[in-house]
Enzyme design. Structure first.
Site, PDB file in Angstrom:
ATOM      1  N   ILE A  59     -15.648 -17.074   3.801  1.00  0.00           N
ATOM      2  CA  ILE A  59     -16.798 -16.161   3.696  1.00  0.00           C
ATOM      3  C   ILE A  59     -17.524 -16.311   2.361  1.00  0.00           C
ATOM      4  CG2 ILE A  59     -16.016 -14.421   5.362  1.00  0.00           C
ATOM      5  CD1 ILE A  59     -15.146 -12.729   2.847  1.00  0.00           C
ATOM      6  N   TYR A  78     -14.324  -8.132   8.648  1.00  0.00           N
ATOM      7  CA  TYR A  78     -12.903  -7.807   8.467  1.00  0.00           C
ATOM      8  C   TYR A  78     -12.229  -8.685   7.419  1.00  0.00           C
ATOM      9  CZ  TYR A  78     -12.853  -5.197  12.913  1.00  0.00           C
ATOM     10  OH  TYR A  78     -13.080  -4.281  13.913  1.00  0.00           O
ATOM     11  N   ASN A  84      -0.943  -5.294  -0.077  1.00  0.00           N
ATOM     12  CA  ASN A  84      -0.714  -4.716  -1.406  1.00  0.00           C
ATOM     13  C   ASN A  84       0.345  -5.473  -2.208  1.00  0.00           C
ATOM     14  OD1 ASN A  84      -2.278  -2.215  -1.993  1.00  0.00           O
ATOM     15  ND2 ASN A  84      -1.532  -1.678   0.039  1.00  0.00           N
ATOM     16  N   THR A 121     -10.776   0.488   3.789  1.00  0.00           N
ATOM     17  CA  THR A 121      -9.479   1.149   3.912  1.00  0.00           C
ATOM     18  C   THR A 121      -9.476   2.528   3.260  1.00  0.00           C
ATOM     19  OG1 THR A 121      -7.199   0.982   3.114  1.00  0.00           O
ATOM     20  CG2 THR A 121      -8.841  -0.154   1.811  1.00  0.00           C
ATOM     21  N   ASP A 122      -8.587   3.389   3.736  1.00  0.00           N
ATOM     22  CA  ASP A 122      -8.441   4.709   3.100  1.00  0.00           C
ATOM     23  C   ASP A 122      -7.832   4.602   1.707  1.00  0.00           C
ATOM     24  OD1 ASP A 122      -5.838   4.014   3.871  1.00  0.00           O
ATOM     25  OD2 ASP A 122      -5.449   5.867   4.990  1.00  0.00           O
ATOM     26  N   GLU A 123      -7.256   3.422   1.390  1.00  0.00           N
ATOM     27  CA  GLU A 123      -6.604   3.275   0.077  1.00  0.00           C
ATOM     28  C   GLU A 123      -7.590   3.343  -1.082  1.00  0.00           C
ATOM     29  OE1 GLU A 123      -3.844   0.142  -0.408  1.00  0.00           O
ATOM     30  OE2 GLU A 123      -3.000   0.396   1.591  1.00  0.00           O
ATOM     31  N   SER A 149      -6.388  -2.495  -3.360  1.00  0.00           N
ATOM     32  CA  SER A 149      -7.290  -1.376  -3.042  1.00  0.00           C
ATOM     33  C   SER A 149      -8.460  -1.297  -4.016  1.00  0.00           C
ATOM     34  CB  SER A 149      -6.533  -0.047  -2.975  1.00  0.00           C
ATOM     35  OG  SER A 149      -5.790   0.185  -4.143  1.00  0.00           O
ATOM     36  N   SER A 150      -8.248  -1.778  -5.255  1.00  0.00           N
ATOM     37  CA  SER A 150      -9.387  -1.746  -6.189  1.00  0.00           C
ATOM     38  C   SER A 150     -10.442  -2.782  -5.789  1.00  0.00           C
ATOM     39  CB  SER A 150      -8.922  -1.944  -7.631  1.00  0.00           C
ATOM     40  OG  SER A 150      -8.273  -3.176  -7.790  1.00  0.00           O
ATOM     41  N   GLY A 273       3.601   1.223  -8.480  1.00  0.00           N
ATOM     42  CA  GLY A 273       2.385   2.020  -8.258  1.00  0.00           C
ATOM     43  C   GLY A 273       2.249   2.542  -6.838  1.00  0.00           C
TER      44      GLY A 273
HETATM   45  P1  NAD Z   1      -5.043  -9.703   7.833  1.00  0.00           P
HETATM   46  O1  NAD Z   1      -4.489 -10.113   6.518  1.00  0.00           O
HETATM   47  O2  NAD Z   1      -4.116  -9.622   9.005  1.00  0.00           O
HETATM   48  O3  NAD Z   1      -6.243 -10.666   8.249  1.00  0.00           O
HETATM   49  C1  NAD Z   1      -7.212 -11.103   7.341  1.00  0.00           C
HETATM   50  C2  NAD Z   1      -7.965 -12.269   7.963  1.00  0.00           C
HETATM   51  O4  NAD Z   1      -8.996 -12.669   7.056  1.00  0.00           O
HETATM   52  C3  NAD Z   1      -7.074 -13.504   8.209  1.00  0.00           C
HETATM   53  O5  NAD Z   1      -7.333 -14.032   9.486  1.00  0.00           O
HETATM   54  C4  NAD Z   1      -7.501 -14.474   7.119  1.00  0.00           C
HETATM   55  O6  NAD Z   1      -7.356 -15.836   7.490  1.00  0.00           O
HETATM   56  C5  NAD Z   1      -8.969 -14.090   6.943  1.00  0.00           C
HETATM   57  N1  NAD Z   1      -9.482 -14.447   5.618  1.00  0.00           N
HETATM   58  C6  NAD Z   1      -8.915 -14.189   4.408  1.00  0.00           C
HETATM   59  N2  NAD Z   1      -9.688 -14.677   3.420  1.00  0.00           N
HETATM   60  C7  NAD Z   1     -10.774 -15.241   4.014  1.00  0.00           C
HETATM   61  C8  NAD Z   1     -11.931 -15.885   3.526  1.00  0.00           C
HETATM   62  N3  NAD Z   1     -12.133 -16.074   2.208  1.00  0.00           N
HETATM   63  N4  NAD Z   1     -12.857 -16.328   4.414  1.00  0.00           N
HETATM   64  C9  NAD Z   1     -12.661 -16.164   5.745  1.00  0.00           C
HETATM   65  N5  NAD Z   1     -11.580 -15.563   6.266  1.00  0.00           N
HETATM   66  C10 NAD Z   1     -10.647 -15.102   5.408  1.00  0.00           C
HETATM   67  O7  NAD Z   1      -5.737  -8.303   7.568  1.00  0.00           O
HETATM   68  P2  NAD Z   1      -5.878  -7.033   8.531  1.00  0.00           P
HETATM   69  O8  NAD Z   1      -4.712  -6.149   8.350  1.00  0.00           O
HETATM   70  O9  NAD Z   1      -6.293  -7.476   9.880  1.00  0.00           O
HETATM   71  O10 NAD Z   1      -7.127  -6.308   7.810  1.00  0.00           O
HETATM   72  C11 NAD Z   1      -8.458  -6.663   8.177  1.00  0.00           C
HETATM   73  C12 NAD Z   1      -9.420  -5.774   7.434  1.00  0.00           C
HETATM   74  O11 NAD Z   1      -9.161  -4.415   7.729  1.00  0.00           O
HETATM   75  C13 NAD Z   1      -9.327  -5.895   5.915  1.00  0.00           C
HETATM   76  O12 NAD Z   1     -10.627  -5.819   5.390  1.00  0.00           O
HETATM   77  C14 NAD Z   1      -8.513  -4.688   5.500  1.00  0.00           C
HETATM   78  O13 NAD Z   1      -8.841  -4.283   4.198  1.00  0.00           O
HETATM   79  C15 NAD Z   1      -8.965  -3.682   6.526  1.00  0.00           C
HETATM   80  N6  NAD Z   1      -8.007  -2.610   6.854  1.00  0.00           N
HETATM   81  C16 NAD Z   1      -6.746  -2.910   7.245  1.00  0.00           C
HETATM   82  C17 NAD Z   1      -5.884  -1.878   7.634  1.00  0.00           C
HETATM   83  C18 NAD Z   1      -4.471  -2.151   8.114  1.00  0.00           C
HETATM   84  O14 NAD Z   1      -3.720  -1.212   8.387  1.00  0.00           O
HETATM   85  N7  NAD Z   1      -4.049  -3.404   8.281  1.00  0.00           N
HETATM   86  C19 NAD Z   1      -6.333  -0.548   7.585  1.00  0.00           C
HETATM   87  C20 NAD Z   1      -7.642  -0.290   7.146  1.00  0.00           C
HETATM   88  C21 NAD Z   1      -8.477  -1.328   6.804  1.00  0.00           C
HETATM   89  O1  DAU Z   2      -3.981   2.450   4.598  1.00  0.00           O
HETATM   90  C1  DAU Z   2      -4.573   1.267   5.038  1.00  0.00           C
HETATM   91  C2  DAU Z   2      -3.817   0.072   4.490  1.00  0.00           C
HETATM   92  O2  DAU Z   2      -2.608  -0.016   5.227  1.00  0.00           O
HETATM   93  C3  DAU Z   2      -4.604  -1.230   4.592  1.00  0.00           C
HETATM   94  O3  DAU Z   2      -5.725  -1.157   3.749  1.00  0.00           O
HETATM   95  C4  DAU Z   2      -3.746  -2.433   4.179  1.00  0.00           C
HETATM   96  O4  DAU Z   2      -4.460  -3.639   4.406  1.00  0.00           O
HETATM   97  C5  DAU Z   2      -2.491  -2.422   5.022  1.00  0.00           C
HETATM   98  O5  DAU Z   2      -1.628  -3.476   4.624  1.00  0.00           O
HETATM   99  C6  DAU Z   2      -1.767  -1.085   4.884  1.00  0.00           C
HETATM  100  O6  DAU Z   2      -1.293  -0.917   3.518  1.00  0.00           O
HETATM  101  P1  DAU Z   2       0.165  -0.341   3.191  1.00  0.00           P
HETATM  102  O7  DAU Z   2       0.546  -0.812   1.851  1.00  0.00           O
HETATM  103  O8  DAU Z   2       0.227   1.114   3.494  1.00  0.00           O
HETATM  104  O9  DAU Z   2       0.988  -1.111   4.381  1.00  0.00           O
HETATM  105  P2  DAU Z   2       2.404  -1.844   4.392  1.00  0.00           P
HETATM  106  O10 DAU Z   2       2.635  -2.223   5.816  1.00  0.00           O
HETATM  107  O11 DAU Z   2       2.528  -2.899   3.374  1.00  0.00           O
HETATM  108  O12 DAU Z   2       3.428  -0.678   3.986  1.00  0.00           O
HETATM  109  C7  DAU Z   2       3.444   0.560   4.690  1.00  0.00           C
HETATM  110  C8  DAU Z   2       4.432   1.477   3.970  1.00  0.00           C
HETATM  111  O13 DAU Z   2       5.763   0.973   4.134  1.00  0.00           O
HETATM  112  C9  DAU Z   2       4.210   1.552   2.475  1.00  0.00           C
HETATM  113  O14 DAU Z   2       4.507   2.874   2.036  1.00  0.00           O
HETATM  114  C10 DAU Z   2       5.231   0.567   1.899  1.00  0.00           C
HETATM  115  C11 DAU Z   2       6.381   0.683   2.871  1.00  0.00           C
HETATM  116  N1  DAU Z   2       7.205  -0.531   3.092  1.00  0.00           N
HETATM  117  C12 DAU Z   2       6.582  -1.723   3.317  1.00  0.00           C
HETATM  118  C13 DAU Z   2       7.297  -2.856   3.582  1.00  0.00           C
HETATM  119  C14 DAU Z   2       6.630  -4.194   3.832  1.00  0.00           C
HETATM  120  C15 DAU Z   2       8.601  -0.424   3.150  1.00  0.00           C
HETATM  121  O15 DAU Z   2       9.174   0.660   2.970  1.00  0.00           O
HETATM  122  N2  DAU Z   2       9.316  -1.539   3.442  1.00  0.00           N
HETATM  123  C16 DAU Z   2       8.740  -2.758   3.655  1.00  0.00           C
HETATM  124  O16 DAU Z   2       9.460  -3.733   3.925  1.00  0.00           O
END
Ligand code: NAD
Ligand code: DAU
Length: 332
Positions: A59, A78, A84, A121-123, A149-150, A273
């Site tokens: 992108i 997306y 994190n 994201t809500d973060e 998140s920043s 953090g």
């Molecule tokens: P993910 O890591 O599973 O997927 C990210 C995708 O982006 C991958 O397919 C990767 O190849 C692609 N990508 C990364 N860098 C790129 C670049 N420079 N150019 C083109 N493609 C690139 O992430 P996800 O969990 O599906 O999250 C997608 C979006 O949703 C993100 O913006 C994230 O901040 C947001 N989001 C995620 C969650 C969650 O719970 N996972 C919640 C709220 C918001």
């Molecule tokens: O809130 C939205 C966010 O949710 C998105 O913006 C992020 O892209 C997405 O990755 C997710 O962030 P979290 O840091 O909340 O998700 P994660 O799955 O990494 O962790 C969820 C919670 O579980 C968090 O409190 C950390 C904890 N955790 C995570 C892992 C990988 C564990 O306790 N054990 C683990 O092995």
């Protein structure tokens, strides 16, 4: 009918969105994805050739982005570095993709007058106390904790500035934690499910009291489509489905649903953090745009997700060993 460009469409939520759009609309979709470690082409298998095109690219590649914007009606953004824990060990890719990548898309949207929806994201709002009755709203001040998140907060602010200063036709959504199929095994829920399948004990950071507000990825997709169709330009919408649960409860539920002793997990080193609690008030989206979540039973959605990982070992197995080796090297 419209032609959508979906950035990051080979990732977890992006691929769920592409499947949702193909199944529920007559739009055509082009995915732009770099296929980083987090992108998986297999997540987009089985889509109809006449409605779906895949482009591998970055992108932040302005020439490629410009070419693709010339041919689409709207963009759903997306693509991001999303984990994190990775951002704590190597923040640089987060700046390149989340900040410079988003800037590159905004400049193209400005040149072409293209409608763009930015996924965030809500973060960006930081965290809440466990006993705080408050939830995040669109008015909550930004207060991000991690490099991830920043950079997401920074990308949101770029979108707002490009709307105000250049009249870019953008909306933003900030969603809570998603679960469902196609999520990378580095993330909490898939990590624990695939650990149990492999006979490894689930790993809980710290005491496991941290609360996340879970929403099924398909509900996130329907919300994004609603905002794309009905959202007001320049507005932010919070997406959530009232799914607050602490991590300990989720691990114990996974173990129970998988026929294991609910205490058969390990406490490991906490995340630096580590945000304590996220909680979303999605009244604006529900009241103004009429959106409602479909998945209201977390236990049933989790059971479906467990079944998906049991049936798709070929999808996640290639990433599993390296992911666990990385965590082990960090004491997690
Ligand atoms: P993910 O890591 O599973 O997927 C990210 C995708 O982006 C991958 O397919 C990767 O190849 C692609 N990508 C990364 N860098 C790129 C670049 N420079 N150019 C083109 N493609 C690139 O992430 P996800 O969990 O599906 O999250 C997608 C979006 O949703 C993100 O913006 C994230 O901040 C947001 N989001 C995620 C969650 C969650 O719970 N996972 C919640 C709220 C918001
Ligand atoms: O809130 C939205 C966010 O949710 C998105 O913006 C992020 O892209 C997405 O990755 C997710 O962030 P979290 O840091 O909340 O998700 P994660 O799955 O990494 O962790 C969820 C919670 O579980 C968090 O409190 C950390 C904890 N955790 C995570 C892992 C990988 C564990 O306790 N054990 C683990 O092995």
């Amino acid at each position: 009918m419209a032609h959508l460009l979906v950035t990051g469409g080979a990732g977890f939520i992006g691929s769920n969105f592409v499947h949702h759009v193909i199944q529920n609309t007559d739009h055509t979709v082009t995915v732009l994805d770099k296929l980083t470690y987090a992108g998986n082409r297999a997540s987009l298998e089985g889509l109809p050739d006449d409605r779906f095109t895949f482009v591998q690219g970055d992108i932040a590649d302005a020439a490629l982005v410009d070419e693709l914007f010339a041919d689409v009606d709207a963009v759903v953004h997306y693509a991001a570095e999303s984990h994190n824990d990775n951002s704590l060990h190597d923040p640089r890719p987060f700046l390149d993709t989340n900040i410079v990548g988003t800037y590159t898309l905004l400049e193209a949207a400005r040149r072409h007058g293209t409608r763009i929806h930015h996924i965030s994201t809500d973060e960006v709002y930081g965290d809440l106390e466990l006993d705080d009755p408050a939830r995040f709203t669109e008015e909550t001040p930004y207060n991000p904790s991690s490099p991830y998140s920043s950079t997401k907060a920074g990308s949101d602010l770029l979108v707002r500035a490009w709307v105000r200063s250049f009249g870019v036709q953008a909306t933003i959504s900030n969603c809570s934690n998603n679960y469902g199929p196609y999520q990378h095994v580095e993330k909490f829920i898939p990590r624990q499910i695939t650990n149990v399948i492999r006979g490894i004990r689930p790993k809980l950071y710290g005491a496991g009291r941290n609360v996340r507000d879970w929403i099924h990825a398909d509900d996130h997709s329907s919300a994004v489509l609603t905002i794309l169709e009905k959202g007001r330009i320049g507005e932010t919408y919070l997406i959530g489905a009232d799914g607050e649960k602490d991590n300990k409860t989720v691990v114990e539920l996974i173990l129970r649903l998988m026929g294991q002793d609910p205490d058969a997990y390990d406490h490991v080193a906490d995340r630096a953090g580590h945000d304590l609690r996220y909680a979303i008030d999605s009244s604006k989206l529900r009241t103004e745009l009429g959106w409602q979540p479909r998945f209201r039973d977390f236990e049933a959605g989790l059971a479906d997700t467990i079944a998906w990982y049991r049936e798709h070992e070929d999808w996640w197995a290639p990433a599993k060993d390296a992911t666990e080796a990385f965590y082990a090297s960090k004491g997690q």
